[in-house]
Design a protein around this motif. Structure first.
Motif, PDB file in Angstrom:
ATOM      1  N   THR A 104       0.828  -1.203   0.000  1.00 32.84           N
ATOM      2  CA  THR A 104       0.000   0.000   0.000  1.00 32.84           C
ATOM      3  C   THR A 104       0.865   1.257   0.000  1.00 32.84           C
ATOM      4  OG1 THR A 104      -1.757  -1.155   1.197  1.00 32.84           O
ATOM      5  CG2 THR A 104      -1.807   1.246   1.233  1.00 32.84           C
ATOM      6  N   LEU A 105       1.910   1.257   0.821  1.00 29.89           N
ATOM      7  CA  LEU A 105       2.813   2.400   0.858  1.00 29.89           C
ATOM      8  C   LEU A 105       3.532   2.582  -0.477  1.00 29.89           C
ATOM      9  CD1 LEU A 105       4.400   1.993   4.414  1.00 29.89           C
ATOM     10  CD2 LEU A 105       2.711   3.693   3.675  1.00 29.89           C
ATOM     11  N   ALA A 106       3.971   1.473  -1.079  1.00 29.41           N
ATOM     12  CA  ALA A 106       4.657   1.554  -2.364  1.00 29.41           C
ATOM     13  C   ALA A 106       3.730   2.103  -3.445  1.00 29.41           C
ATOM     14  CB  ALA A 106       5.181   0.174  -2.763  1.00 29.41           C
ATOM     15  N   ALA A 107       2.470   1.652  -3.429  1.00 23.38           N
ATOM     16  CA  ALA A 107       1.504   2.146  -4.409  1.00 23.38           C
ATOM     17  C   ALA A 107       1.233   3.632  -4.211  1.00 23.38           C
ATOM     18  CB  ALA A 107       0.200   1.356  -4.298  1.00 23.38           C
ATOM     19  N   ALA A 108       1.152   4.058  -2.952  1.00 18.27           N
ATOM     20  CA  ALA A 108       0.884   5.472  -2.670  1.00 18.27           C
ATOM     21  C   ALA A 108       2.033   6.360  -3.116  1.00 18.27           C
ATOM     22  CB  ALA A 108       0.624   5.655  -1.175  1.00 18.27           C
ATOM     23  N   VAL A 109       3.268   5.855  -2.981  1.00 18.16           N
ATOM     24  CA  VAL A 109       4.441   6.658  -3.356  1.00 18.16           C
ATOM     25  C   VAL A 109       4.613   6.712  -4.869  1.00 18.16           C
ATOM     26  CG1 VAL A 109       6.963   6.743  -3.261  1.00 18.16           C
ATOM     27  CG2 VAL A 109       5.647   6.259  -1.186  1.00 18.16           C
ATOM     28  N   THR A 110       4.416   5.573  -5.530  1.00 22.96           N
ATOM     29  CA  THR A 110       4.661   5.509  -6.974  1.00 22.96           C
ATOM     30  C   THR A 110       3.469   5.960  -7.814  1.00 22.96           C
ATOM     31  OG1 THR A 110       4.022   3.165  -6.967  1.00 22.96           O
ATOM     32  CG2 THR A 110       6.364   3.668  -6.724  1.00 22.96           C
TER      33      THR A 110
ATOM     34  N   PRO B  92       0.555   8.215  -6.671  1.00 22.55           N
ATOM     35  CA  PRO B  92      -0.232   8.973  -5.687  1.00 22.55           C
ATOM     36  C   PRO B  92      -1.625   9.362  -6.185  1.00 22.55           C
ATOM     37  CG  PRO B  92       1.528  10.317  -6.618  1.00 22.55           C
ATOM     38  CD  PRO B  92       1.767   8.911  -7.078  1.00 22.55           C
ATOM     39  N   GLY B  93      -1.730   9.780  -7.443  1.00 21.46           N
ATOM     40  CA  GLY B  93      -3.028  10.186  -7.975  1.00 21.46           C
ATOM     41  C   GLY B  93      -4.033   9.047  -7.998  1.00 21.46           C
ATOM     42  N   GLU B  94      -3.610   7.914  -8.542  1.00 20.34           N
ATOM     43  CA  GLU B  94      -4.504   6.758  -8.617  1.00 20.34           C
ATOM     44  C   GLU B  94      -4.862   6.245  -7.233  1.00 20.34           C
ATOM     45  OE1 GLU B  94      -1.784   7.260 -10.214  1.00 20.34           O
ATOM     46  OE2 GLU B  94      -2.009   6.858 -12.363  1.00 20.34           O
ATOM     47  N   SER B  95      -3.903   6.269  -6.309  1.00 21.17           N
ATOM     48  CA  SER B  95      -4.157   5.792  -4.944  1.00 21.17           C
ATOM     49  C   SER B  95      -5.174   6.679  -4.241  1.00 21.17           C
ATOM     50  CB  SER B  95      -2.851   5.759  -4.149  1.00 21.17           C
ATOM     51  OG  SER B  95      -1.920   4.867  -4.742  1.00 21.17           O
TER      52      SER B  95
ATOM     53  N   HIS C 177      -7.487   8.524  -5.695  1.00 22.38           N
ATOM     54  CA  HIS C 177      -8.793   8.289  -6.328  1.00 22.38           C
ATOM     55  C   HIS C 177      -9.423   7.007  -5.803  1.00 22.38           C
ATOM     56  CE1 HIS C 177     -11.940   8.037  -9.313  1.00 22.38           C
ATOM     57  NE2 HIS C 177     -11.502   6.834  -9.682  1.00 22.38           N
ATOM     58  N   LEU C 178      -8.609   5.961  -5.651  1.00 24.47           N
ATOM     59  CA  LEU C 178      -9.121   4.699  -5.124  1.00 24.47           C
ATOM     60  C   LEU C 178      -9.621   4.865  -3.700  1.00 24.47           C
ATOM     61  CD1 LEU C 178      -9.564   1.648  -5.328  1.00 24.47           C
ATOM     62  CD2 LEU C 178      -7.180   1.334  -4.630  1.00 24.47           C
ATOM     63  N   LEU C 179      -8.867   5.603  -2.880  1.00 25.21           N
ATOM     64  CA  LEU C 179      -9.279   5.831  -1.497  1.00 25.21           C
ATOM     65  C   LEU C 179     -10.588   6.601  -1.438  1.00 25.21           C
ATOM     66  CD1 LEU C 179      -8.647   5.639   1.521  1.00 25.21           C
ATOM     67  CD2 LEU C 179      -7.315   7.749   1.295  1.00 25.21           C
ATOM     68  N   GLU C 180     -10.708   7.637  -2.257  1.00 27.17           N
ATOM     69  CA  GLU C 180     -11.943   8.414  -2.282  1.00 27.17           C
ATOM     70  C   GLU C 180     -13.124   7.558  -2.717  1.00 27.17           C
ATOM     71  OE1 GLU C 180     -10.925  11.536  -4.936  1.00 27.17           O
ATOM     72  OE2 GLU C 180      -9.964  12.781  -3.371  1.00 27.17           O
ATOM     73  N   THR C 181     -12.893   6.691  -3.671  1.00 28.09           N
ATOM     74  CA  THR C 181     -13.961   5.809  -4.154  1.00 28.09           C
ATOM     75  C   THR C 181     -14.397   4.833  -3.080  1.00 28.09           C
ATOM     76  OG1 THR C 181     -13.072   5.968  -6.398  1.00 28.09           O
ATOM     77  CG2 THR C 181     -14.603   4.172  -5.953  1.00 28.09           C
ATOM     78  N   LEU C 182     -13.429   4.273  -2.354  1.00 24.41           N
ATOM     79  CA  LEU C 182     -13.754   3.327  -1.290  1.00 24.41           C
ATOM     80  C   LEU C 182     -14.508   4.004  -0.159  1.00 24.41           C
ATOM     81  CD1 LEU C 182     -10.406   1.296  -1.105  1.00 24.41           C
ATOM     82  CD2 LEU C 182     -12.588   0.516  -2.021  1.00 24.41           C
ATOM     83  N   LEU C 183     -14.086   5.231   0.206  1.00 23.02           N
ATOM     84  CA  LEU C 183     -14.766   5.961   1.272  1.00 23.02           C
ATOM     85  C   LEU C 183     -16.182   6.344   0.867  1.00 23.02           C
ATOM     86  CD1 LEU C 183     -11.879   8.281   2.549  1.00 23.02           C
ATOM     87  CD2 LEU C 183     -12.791   6.215   3.630  1.00 23.02           C
ATOM     88  N   ALA C 184     -16.398   6.533  -0.428  1.00 19.11           N
ATOM     89  CA  ALA C 184     -17.732   6.893  -0.918  1.00 19.11           C
ATOM     90  C   ALA C 184     -18.608   5.674  -1.133  1.00 19.11           C
ATOM     91  CB  ALA C 184     -17.606   7.681  -2.217  1.00 19.11           C
ATOM     92  N   ASN C 185     -18.053   4.486  -0.853  1.00 19.39           N
ATOM     93  CA  ASN C 185     -18.807   3.233  -1.007  1.00 19.39           C
ATOM     94  C   ASN C 185     -19.382   3.074  -2.409  1.00 19.39           C
ATOM     95  OD1 ASN C 185     -18.469   2.331   1.690  1.00 19.39           O
ATOM     96  ND2 ASN C 185     -20.099   3.716   2.361  1.00 19.39           N
ATOM     97  N   SER C 186     -18.584   3.454  -3.405  1.00 25.41           N
ATOM     98  CA  SER C 186     -19.059   3.340  -4.790  1.00 25.41           C
ATOM     99  C   SER C 186     -18.191   2.365  -5.568  1.00 25.41           C
ATOM    100  CB  SER C 186     -19.043   4.717  -5.466  1.00 25.41           C
ATOM    101  OG  SER C 186     -17.740   5.275  -5.434  1.00 25.41           O
ATOM    102  N   THR C 187     -17.849   1.255  -4.923  1.00 22.99           N
ATOM    103  CA  THR C 187     -16.991   0.274  -5.584  1.00 22.99           C
ATOM    104  C   THR C 187     -17.675  -0.385  -6.771  1.00 22.99           C
ATOM    105  OG1 THR C 187     -17.736  -1.396  -3.982  1.00 22.99           O
ATOM    106  CG2 THR C 187     -15.678  -0.251  -3.498  1.00 22.99           C
ATOM    107  N   GLU C 188     -19.018  -0.315  -6.798  1.00 26.21           N
ATOM    108  CA  GLU C 188     -19.706  -0.946  -7.928  1.00 26.21           C
ATOM    109  C   GLU C 188     -19.420  -0.229  -9.231  1.00 26.21           C
ATOM    110  OE1 GLU C 188     -22.284   2.115  -5.958  1.00 26.21           O
ATOM    111  OE2 GLU C 188     -21.172   0.330  -5.292  1.00 26.21           O
ATOM    112  N   SER C 189     -18.990   1.039  -9.132  1.00 26.81           N
ATOM    113  CA  SER C 189     -18.691   1.790 -10.356  1.00 26.81           C
ATOM    114  C   SER C 189     -17.260   1.584 -10.821  1.00 26.81           C
ATOM    115  CB  SER C 189     -18.924   3.283 -10.114  1.00 26.81           C
ATOM    116  OG  SER C 189     -18.033   3.770  -9.123  1.00 26.81           O
TER     117      SER C 189
END
Length: 205
Positions: free
Chosen positions: A96-102, A104-107, A109-121
């Motif tokens: 997770t740390l490696a993904a966040a460092v390499t 950052p933008g995609e990580s 976006h993924l975090l925001e999507t998970l917090l919004a509970n919109s994984t179906e999209s």
């Protein structure tokens, strides 16, 4: 080929920590490396940064295998799941740390999507995630933890060099790929080195 240097890293670590490594083990390790180089010889490419990462990966994997043997024997087979959970938790955090460092933008976006509970999209390849996460990580790691109670990490490193042979065999059967003479010789050397390490060796602890 570089990733198979684990087969030399583990006996080197064993030697540094005072465990005797018999000559037959070193001979089997070197023979396995030669076999892998012959099997995977498809022409050379110029050195690149990826070569360094491959070498470091081999060293890290060798350390992991060597230390896993120690702790699997200290804790015993009854605690295999506990040891595996520690390894998986460490892997998850570092990944997770490696993904966040390499990335950052995609990580983010993924975090925001998970917090919004919109994984179906999200277009998540669940089959591939489950395959690589459960089968080739969880199940394989559990097998390694249990096996290292009985097989030394030095011998296990040699056995691991069968991976390209098995992969090539599947390609031979299912993808109709064919080996050249060097590939057959390399495969034979790898199998012979694994047999030699098992039949001519003994536990040196």
């Amino acid at each position: 080929f570089l990733s198979t240097f684990t087969v030399l890293v583990v006996p080197f670590l064993a030697g540094l920590t005072g465990r005797g490594v018999r000559p037959v083990t070193w001979a089997s390790s070197l023979a396995a490396l030669v076999g892998v180089s012959l099997l995977e010889q498809n022409g050379s490419s110029p050195p690149c940064l990826g070569d360094i990462w491959s070498g470091l990966s081999a060293v890290a994997f060798g350390v992991q295998m060597y230390r896993t043997e120690h702790w699997s024997r200290v804790l015993g087979k009854d605690n295999a799941f506990a040891l595996m959970s520690v390894v998986l938790a460490t892997t998850a955090v570092l990944s997770t740390l490696a993904a966040a460092v390499t990335h950052p933008g995609e990580s983010l976006h993924l975090l925001e999507t998970l917090l919004a509970n919109s994984t179906e999209s999200m277009d998540i390849p669940w089959k591939e995630v489950l395959y690589t996460g459960f089968l080739t990580t969880d199940v394989v790691l559990l097998m390694e933890v249990v096996a290292l109670n009985d097989v030394s990490s030095v011998e296990a490193a040699i056995i691991y060099t069968l991976e390209p042979v098995i992969g090539a065999a599947f390609a031979f059967i299912f993808l109709h790929e064919r080996w050249g003479p060097m590939g057959w010789v390399g495969s034979g050397i790898i199998v012979a080195s694994c047999l030699a390490s098992q039949l001519l060796n003994q536990d040196t602890e």
